[in-house]
Design a protein around this motif. Sequence first.
Motif, PDB file in Angstrom:
ATOM      1  N   LEU A 179      40.123  -7.740  13.078  1.00  0.00           N
ATOM      2  CA  LEU A 179      39.900  -8.148  11.616  1.00  0.00           C
ATOM      3  C   LEU A 179      39.867  -6.867  10.938  1.00  0.00           C
ATOM      4  O   LEU A 179      38.704  -6.224  10.854  1.00  0.00           O
ATOM      5  N   PRO A 180      40.670  -6.828   9.753  1.00  0.00           N
ATOM      6  CA  PRO A 180      40.414  -5.687   8.730  1.00  0.00           C
ATOM      7  C   PRO A 180      38.764  -5.750   8.007  1.00  0.00           C
ATOM      8  O   PRO A 180      38.497  -7.310   7.868  1.00  0.00           O
ATOM      9  N   GLY A 181      38.181  -4.873   7.660  1.00  0.00           N
ATOM     10  CA  GLY A 181      36.961  -5.127   7.276  1.00  0.00           C
ATOM     11  C   GLY A 181      36.787  -5.856   5.841  1.00  0.00           C
ATOM     12  O   GLY A 181      35.917  -6.806   5.981  1.00  0.00           O
ATOM     13  N   ASN A 182      37.758  -6.059   4.999  1.00  0.00           N
ATOM     14  CA  ASN A 182      37.706  -7.030   3.765  1.00  0.00           C
ATOM     15  C   ASN A 182      37.785  -8.406   4.323  1.00  0.00           C
ATOM     16  O   ASN A 182      37.312  -9.507   3.663  1.00  0.00           O
ATOM     17  N   LEU A 183      38.529  -8.535   5.137  1.00  0.00           N
ATOM     18  CA  LEU A 183      38.755 -10.031   5.692  1.00  0.00           C
ATOM     19  C   LEU A 183      37.728 -10.491   6.451  1.00  0.00           C
ATOM     20  O   LEU A 183      37.116 -11.615   6.391  1.00  0.00           O
ATOM     21  N   SER A 184      36.972  -9.582   7.283  1.00  0.00           N
ATOM     22  CA  SER A 184      35.940  -9.927   7.971  1.00  0.00           C
ATOM     23  C   SER A 184      34.576 -10.127   7.279  1.00  0.00           C
ATOM     24  O   SER A 184      33.954 -11.140   7.294  1.00  0.00           O
ATOM     25  N   ALA A 185      34.438  -9.406   6.053  1.00  0.00           N
ATOM     26  CA  ALA A 185      33.611  -9.439   5.060  1.00  0.00           C
ATOM     27  C   ALA A 185      33.760 -11.073   4.421  1.00  0.00           C
ATOM     28  O   ALA A 185      32.791 -11.671   3.964  1.00  0.00           O
ATOM     29  N   LEU A 186      34.964 -11.219   4.021  1.00  0.00           N
ATOM     30  CA  LEU A 186      35.303 -12.533   3.453  1.00  0.00           C
ATOM     31  C   LEU A 186      34.813 -13.732   4.372  1.00  0.00           C
ATOM     32  O   LEU A 186      34.172 -14.777   3.875  1.00  0.00           O
ATOM     33  N   ILE A 187      35.038 -13.606   5.772  1.00  0.00           N
ATOM     34  CA  ILE A 187      35.013 -14.730   6.554  1.00  0.00           C
ATOM     35  C   ILE A 187      33.494 -14.829   6.745  1.00  0.00           C
ATOM     36  O   ILE A 187      32.742 -15.989   6.902  1.00  0.00           O
TER      37      ILE A 187
END
Length: 150
Positions: free
Chosen positions: A120-128
């Motif tokens: 998962l890209p970092g921004n997507l991981s942070a959103l999740i």
Amino acid sequence: MDTKVVQAGLNELLDTLKDGQKGYAEALTDVEDADLKQIFKKYAAQRSEYLTELQDEMHKLNLHPNQESESSITGTIHRAFINLKGLVTSKDRHSILAECERGEDYAKGAYEKARKIEGLPGNLSALIAKQAAGIKQGHDEIRDLRDASK
């Protein structure tokens, strides 16, 4: 990043959010208590917001959110159970909250699974992670209301 794996995992999460949004919207009709109507309205709106955020992020990464799926089979069963509970128990507050908590347990599990998607890209991981915290807070509020309604 294995695009197909990430896309499939995120589409599962989208389905879970759709289920939650619809479940809470339908639960609004099963309760007469004004406080529960407000809470269910709040969580239906939260799930709708989370859906939009996740879909937007997927589009940015060219991860095509599944637009065809309205909700999962589990979600359809869950909403039917809430409706059945409402009819069988004469809209009993404790029973409806217990079923909503069961849905929240399912949502927490879906977020735990999504957080384990490799690549998962970092921004997507942070959103999740941010959304998972909101889901947990919702679960805890519903659980506490259920416990207080005994």
